[in-house]
Design a protein around this motif. Structure first.
Motif, PDB file in Angstrom:
ATOM      1  N   ASN A   1      57.080  31.466 -24.793  1.00 50.26           N
ATOM      2  CA  ASN A   1      56.540  32.356 -23.767  1.00 50.26           C
ATOM      3  C   ASN A   1      57.070  33.768 -23.990  1.00 50.26           C
ATOM      4  O   ASN A   1      57.776  34.032 -24.969  1.00 50.26           O
ATOM      5  N   ASP A   2      56.740  34.662 -23.090  1.00 48.89           N
ATOM      6  CA  ASP A   2      57.189  36.052 -23.208  1.00 48.89           C
ATOM      7  C   ASP A   2      58.703  36.174 -23.282  1.00 48.89           C
ATOM      8  O   ASP A   2      59.234  37.057 -23.955  1.00 48.89           O
ATOM      9  N   PHE A   3      59.389  35.298 -22.558  1.00 49.35           N
ATOM     10  CA  PHE A   3      60.843  35.420 -22.457  1.00 49.35           C
ATOM     11  C   PHE A   3      61.579  34.814 -23.647  1.00 49.35           C
ATOM     12  O   PHE A   3      62.749  35.111 -23.872  1.00 49.35           O
ATOM     13  N   THR A   4      60.902  33.946 -24.427  1.00 51.35           N
ATOM     14  CA  THR A   4      61.558  33.307 -25.578  1.00 51.35           C
ATOM     15  C   THR A   4      61.227  33.985 -26.899  1.00 51.35           C
ATOM     16  O   THR A   4      61.700  33.544 -27.943  1.00 51.35           O
TER      17      THR A   4
ATOM     18  N   GLU B   1      62.210  36.465 -28.514  1.00 55.74           N
ATOM     19  CA  GLU B   1      63.321  36.884 -29.374  1.00 55.74           C
ATOM     20  C   GLU B   1      63.891  35.722 -30.176  1.00 55.74           C
ATOM     21  O   GLU B   1      64.503  35.939 -31.225  1.00 55.74           O
TER      22      GLU B   1
ATOM     23  N   ASP C   1      51.213  31.946 -21.714  1.00 56.27           N
ATOM     24  CA  ASP C   1      52.565  32.383 -21.363  1.00 56.27           C
ATOM     25  C   ASP C   1      53.126  33.423 -22.325  1.00 56.27           C
ATOM     26  O   ASP C   1      54.146  34.055 -22.030  1.00 56.27           O
ATOM     27  N   CYS C   2      52.490  33.585 -23.473  1.00 55.43           N
ATOM     28  CA  CYS C   2      52.950  34.593 -24.439  1.00 55.43           C
ATOM     29  C   CYS C   2      52.303  35.957 -24.213  1.00 55.43           C
ATOM     30  O   CYS C   2      52.612  36.915 -24.931  1.00 55.43           O
TER      31      CYS C   2
ATOM     32  N   ILE D   1      55.415  41.080 -19.693  1.00 54.06           N
ATOM     33  CA  ILE D   1      56.724  41.370 -20.269  1.00 54.06           C
ATOM     34  C   ILE D   1      56.537  42.012 -21.647  1.00 54.06           C
ATOM     35  O   ILE D   1      55.781  41.510 -22.488  1.00 54.06           O
TER      36      ILE D   1
ATOM     37  N   ASN E   1      58.606  42.368 -24.178  1.00 54.36           N
ATOM     38  CA  ASN E   1      59.482  41.949 -25.280  1.00 54.36           C
ATOM     39  C   ASN E   1      58.727  41.723 -26.585  1.00 54.36           C
ATOM     40  O   ASN E   1      59.256  41.970 -27.680  1.00 54.36           O
TER      41      ASN E   1
END
Length: 387
Positions: A308-311, A313, A350-351, A355, A357
């Motif tokens: 997802n957006d938060f992973t 990295e 979710d990607c 966000i 990032n």
């Protein structure tokens, strides 16, 4: 072999905690909130006969003398005091953490050992960063470095403690302490103790902690690549083993064929040697042992349902750079492996949230940062994209 409690030759002994308490000019030292003159009362609170007072004292100390991993002039003497009281009977009292995000109930001794490990980790961060523009007060860091031998002397006996919770905390602390240049000669003795654990313990979590610590010390874990437990094999495969040995790569690929299961191989509590979900560590190791997207495509696709957006990295961002290492996505038609990876990313809602990032990773790979343009690339896979 160094027996527990016996100071190694050339290693400074642990100062008596009463001497640290009374001889340290606390009012002249500082912590995150100013003067450290309040620190002695907190240190005394660690040995109160009320576990709640102990927990409160530790919580206050964690927030003041190691605030967000920062080191202060009071950090070294506090660490030495804590090292000196580890064997005090009152540190066996169990209590809950002061923090709402930590619901563990465990002996104070385990919490103190874990905290000493956090201090050692913060000190270790600066070992190769004297020229870092954000380098903190050199005197504070030097004092913490000077305290490491004595702290290790106090921690070492608990590597064999009868309480598995205390043992785990001691292993975590020793893992950070023995990365110090002046203590690396202590690794063989500590590694021997961990190998005893590996042969005598039937607990997956405890064995994993032992293997991951050996990996931290760059020890040879090749003998564990054939362990019966797939979780232990995966931990062993994280070591910098010879590149011509195909076994670690095969083990990492096997583990990442079901990344959800790998994430839950251990108890709900995070292992002290891991940063985030285990799948992130496995992928990092797999990328370091391979060179092409084709080699890891099955693992990459297995990871995408959890991305997802938060992973970004830790998973699909590095995978994009593996797919387009030269940032040349706009220069050639897509290979089958590139197409399949990008298709999985394009399909994952979710990607593509708000966000930001992901933007840097997409640009580094030479890919469009808007989802519709990204999808358009896939509809024209046989020609170089125009964006």
């Amino acid at each position: 072999m160094i027996t527990p409690g016996e100071p190694p030759a050339g290693i400074e002994s642990v100062p008596h905690p009463k001497a640290v308490l009374l001889d340290t000019p606390w009012a002249e030292l500082s912590h995150a909130y100013g003067s450290a003159e309040d620190t002695p009362m907190l240190l005394v609170g660690l040995l109160d006969d009320d576990p709640e007072v102990q927990a409160h004292a530790l919580g206050r100390l964690q927030m003041s003398v190691l605030h967000q991993g920062s080191l202060y002039s009071s950090t070294a003497p506090v660490a030495l005091f804590v090292a000196g009281i580890l064997d005090h009977p009152r540190t066996s009292a169990a209590h809950e953490s002061e923090y709402p995000w930590d619901d563990r109930a465990r002996p104070l001794r385990a919490a103190l050992l874990e905290w000493l490990g956090e201090i050692a980790e913060s000190v270790g961060y600066y070992d190769d960063r004297e020229q870092d523009p954000e380098y903190d007060d050199p005197a504070d860091i030097a004092a913490c470095r000077a305290a490491r031998p004595a702290i290790h002397q106090a921690v070492a006996p608990y590597l064999s403690d009868p309480d598995p919770v205390v043992r785990e905390a001691a292993v975590g602390a020793a893992g950070h302490l023995l990365k110090a240049p002046e203590l690396r000669d202590r690794i063989p003795d500590a590694a021997a103790r961990l190998r005893i654990t590996l042969t005598t313990s039937g607990n997956r979590r405890e064995r994993a902690v032992a293997v991951l610590t050996l990996v931290t010390w760059a020890q040879d874990t090749s003998d564990l690549l054939t362990d019966q437990d797939p979780a232990i094999r995966a931990c062993a495969a994280l070591a910098p083993l010879p590149s011509d040995d195909p076994r670690p790569t095969a083990i990492l690929l096997e583990a990442l064929s079901d990344p959800h299961a790998a994430d839950h191989w251990f108890d709900a509590e995070p292992l002290p040697q891991l940063d985030g979900w285990f799948r992130f560590t496995l992928l990092h190791a797999l990328l370091s042992r391979t060179t092409t997207l084709e080699e890891i495509l099955d693992a990459a696709l297995a990871l995408m349902p959890m991305a997802n957006d938060f992973t970004v990295e830790r998973d699909w961002g590095p995978l994009l750079l593996r797919a387009f290492p030269d940032g040349n996505a706009s220069e050639a038609a897509l290979t089958d492996a590139q197409y399949r990876l990008l298709s999985a990313i394009a399909a994952k809602d979710d990607c593509w949230g708000n966000i930001g990032n992901k933007i840097t990773w997409l640009r580094r790979a030479g890919l469009p940062t808007e989802r519709e343009s990204f999808r358009a690339l896939l509809t024209n896979r046989d020609r170089a994209p125009d964006f």
